[in-house]
Design an enzyme around this catalytic site. Structure first.
Site, PDB file in Angstrom:
ATOM      1  N   ARG A 194       0.891  -1.218  -0.038  1.00  0.00           N
ATOM      2  CA  ARG A 194      -0.051   0.144   0.066  1.00  0.00           C
ATOM      3  C   ARG A 194       0.752   1.230  -0.165  1.00  0.00           C
ATOM      4  NH1 ARG A 194      -3.830  -1.426   4.645  1.00  0.00           N
ATOM      5  NH2 ARG A 194      -4.866  -3.145   3.772  1.00  0.00           N
ATOM      6  N   ARG A 197      -3.291   6.665   0.860  1.00  0.00           N
ATOM      7  CA  ARG A 197      -3.942   7.814   1.452  1.00  0.00           C
ATOM      8  C   ARG A 197      -3.086   8.604   2.406  1.00  0.00           C
ATOM      9  NH1 ARG A 197      -9.410   9.055   1.578  1.00  0.00           N
ATOM     10  NH2 ARG A 197     -11.024   7.440   0.356  1.00  0.00           N
ATOM     11  N   ARG A 229      -7.635  11.466  -5.308  1.00  0.00           N
ATOM     12  CA  ARG A 229      -8.788  10.656  -4.702  1.00  0.00           C
ATOM     13  C   ARG A 229      -9.980  11.681  -4.472  1.00  0.00           C
ATOM     14  NH1 ARG A 229     -12.574   8.194  -3.638  1.00  0.00           N
ATOM     15  NH2 ARG A 229     -12.739   6.193  -2.389  1.00  0.00           N
ATOM     16  N   ASP A 277      -6.782  -3.537  -7.342  1.00  0.00           N
ATOM     17  CA  ASP A 277      -7.453  -4.222  -6.205  1.00  0.00           C
ATOM     18  C   ASP A 277      -7.377  -5.864  -6.611  1.00  0.00           C
ATOM     19  OD1 ASP A 277      -8.909  -3.423  -3.329  1.00  0.00           O
ATOM     20  OD2 ASP A 277     -10.243  -4.958  -4.444  1.00  0.00           O
ATOM     21  N   TYR A 317     -14.424 -13.724  -0.264  1.00  0.00           N
ATOM     22  CA  TYR A 317     -15.242 -12.280  -0.697  1.00  0.00           C
ATOM     23  C   TYR A 317     -16.567 -12.637  -1.651  1.00  0.00           C
ATOM     24  CZ  TYR A 317     -11.857  -8.741   0.862  1.00  0.00           C
ATOM     25  OH  TYR A 317     -11.244  -7.975   1.648  1.00  0.00           O
TER      26      TYR A 317
END
Length: 344
Positions: A23, A27, A36, A72, A149
Site C-alpha cells: 500500500r 491515502r 482521490r 485491487d 469475498y
C-alpha cells in the site's frame, strides 16, 4: 543493469537490502489524496492513466526499489459475472454472492485482456516511466481469499458461509476453487506479458483457517497457481498471507520463490521455519511507522540484522501502510534501509 529486487528474489547478493512497502501508493500521501478527491476508488483503478500516476507517486517521492501497480484484488471477479461496488464506510460489496451450485455454474469465462485490460494498460504506462533499476510488481488475490469475498458478499470476521461450503459441499468448493485458480493464472500471466518483473499472490484471509483445512482445501490451488505461473512466465512469484504463524513450514510447499512474513514472527524465526532456500519479504509492523524516528530506526535495524546480511531479503511492512502514517517516516525508512550495511 540488475534490479536489486530481482536479485533478492533469486537469493543473489545485492549492494543493499531492497525495499518496497505494501500500500505504498495510498491515502498517507498528500498527492494521492488530491487524486482521490477527483475520482472514486474503482475509477482510479479503471482509468489507466490515473492508476499509473498513483503507482508512480511513491517511486517519485521516496525511490523504493519496486513499484506495485495500483489496483485491487476484487475487480477481476467482475469478469466472472460478479457485481462489485465499493461503498463508503463498508468497503467492497458483492451484490450477487456465490451461494449455490447454480451460482458456480453461472460464472462466465475470464480473460485478462478483455476483463482487466485497464490494469494491463496501466502497467504498460508504468513500465515506460520506471527507472531502469526499479522492479514492477503485479498481483492477484489468492483463490481462497477471492472465494471468501465472493461467498460472503464482502469482508467477514468468521467466514461462516465460506467454511460451510468447504465442509458441507466439498465438491462444489473444489469446482469454485478450480475456476478461481484458472482466473488467477490467466491474470498473472497477462501482467508479466506487459512488463511485470515479479507477481505477488495475496491470501489475506487464509489465516482464518486451521492448518489441516489449509492443506486440504487451499494449498493445492495455491501450488497450481504458483507452479503454472512460474512455468509460463519465468517470473518470480511471491506468496503472502497474514496471521499464518501456525502454517509457516507448510507455506514452503507453495513453491513460491519468495514468502511474505508479517510482523507476528521474528524474521530469523520465520526463515528457520521456511528454510533458507527461499527468499523472504517482510516484516515491519506498519504501526511502527507512526512512532518517533529513533524507534523506527531501531526496529528496522533489528529486522535487517536478523537477515544477517544473507541474500534473499526484501524489506517490507508486514501488511499495508496505514492511512495516518507520516510521509517523512516513510522517506527516512527507505533511505535508512537502502543505506544500511550489516556489521556482523
Amino acid at each position: 543493469m540488475t534490479k536489486p529486487i530481482l536479485a533478492a528474489c533469486r537469493r543473489e547478493p545485492t549492494d543493499h537490502t531492497p525495499i518496497w512497502l505494501m500500500r505504498q501508493a495510498g491515502r498517507y500521501m498528500s498527492v494521492y489524496r488530491e487524486v482521490r478527491e477527483r475520482h472514486g476508488f474503482l475509477q482510479m483503478v479503471k482509468i489507466p492513466e490515473v492508476a499509473a500516476e498513483v503507482t508512480l507517486q511513491p517511486i517519485t517521492a521516496f525511490g523504493m526499489d519496486a513499484a506495485i501497480i495500483f489496483a485491487d484484488i476484487l475487480p477481476p471477479l467482475e469478469g466472472l459475472g460478479i457485481h462489485l461496488t465499493f461503498e463508503k464506510g463498508e468497503g467492497p460489496v458483492i451484490h450477487n454472492p456465490i451461494r449455490t451450485p447454480a451460482d458456480i455454474e453461472a460464472l462466465k469465462p475470464y480473460d485478462a485482456e478483455t476483463h482487466s485490460g485497464y490494469t494491463l494498460e496501466a502497467l504498460q504506462i508504468v513500465r515506460r516511466e520506471l527507472p531502469e533499476t526499479t522492479a514492477l510488481y503485479g498481483f492477484s488475490g489468492a483463490p481462497f481469499t477471492l472465494a471468501s469475498y465472493a461467498i460472503e458478499g464482502g469482508g467477514s470476521r468468521e467466514y461462516r458461509r465460506t467454511k460451510a461450503m468447504m465442509y458441507n459441499d466439498p465438491a462444489n468448493w473444489h469446482k469454485l476453487m478450480d475456476r478461481l485458480t484458472d482466473m488467477v493464472i490467466n491474470y498473472l500471466e497477462a501482467q508479466v506479458a506487459v512488463g511485470c518483473d515479479v507477481v505477488q499472490i495475496f491470501d489475506s484471509w487464509a489465516g482464518s483457517l486451521a492448518p489441516d483445512d489449509f492443506r486440504e482445501y487451499v494449498l493445492p490451488y495455491v501450488q497450481r497457481a504458483v507452479r503454472t505461473t512460474q512455468e509460463r512466465t519465468k517470473a518470480p512469484v511471491v506468496y503472502f498471507g497474514t496471521d499464518m504463524n501456525g502454517m509457516l513450514p507448510m507455506l514452503r510447499e507453495t513453491g513460491a520463490d519468495v514468502l511474505g512474513l508479517d510482523w507476528r514472527v521474528r524474521l530469523e524465526d520465520g526463515w528457520a521455519q521456511y528454510g533458507h532456500d527461499v527468499a523472504i519479504q517482510g516484516n515491519l509492523d506498519p504501526m511502527a511507522l507512526h512512532g518517533s524516528w529513533p524507534e523506527i530506526e531501531r526496529r528496522a535495524k533489528m529486522i535487517l540484522d536478523q537477515a544477517a546480511g544473507r541474500p534473499g531479503h526484501i524489506f517490507n511492512v508486514g501488511h499495508g501502510i496505514l492511512t495516518e502514517t507520516p510521509e517523512d517516516n516513510v522517506r527516512r525508512l527507505v533511505e535508512f534501509v537502502q543505506n544500511y550495511r550489516y556489521q556482523g
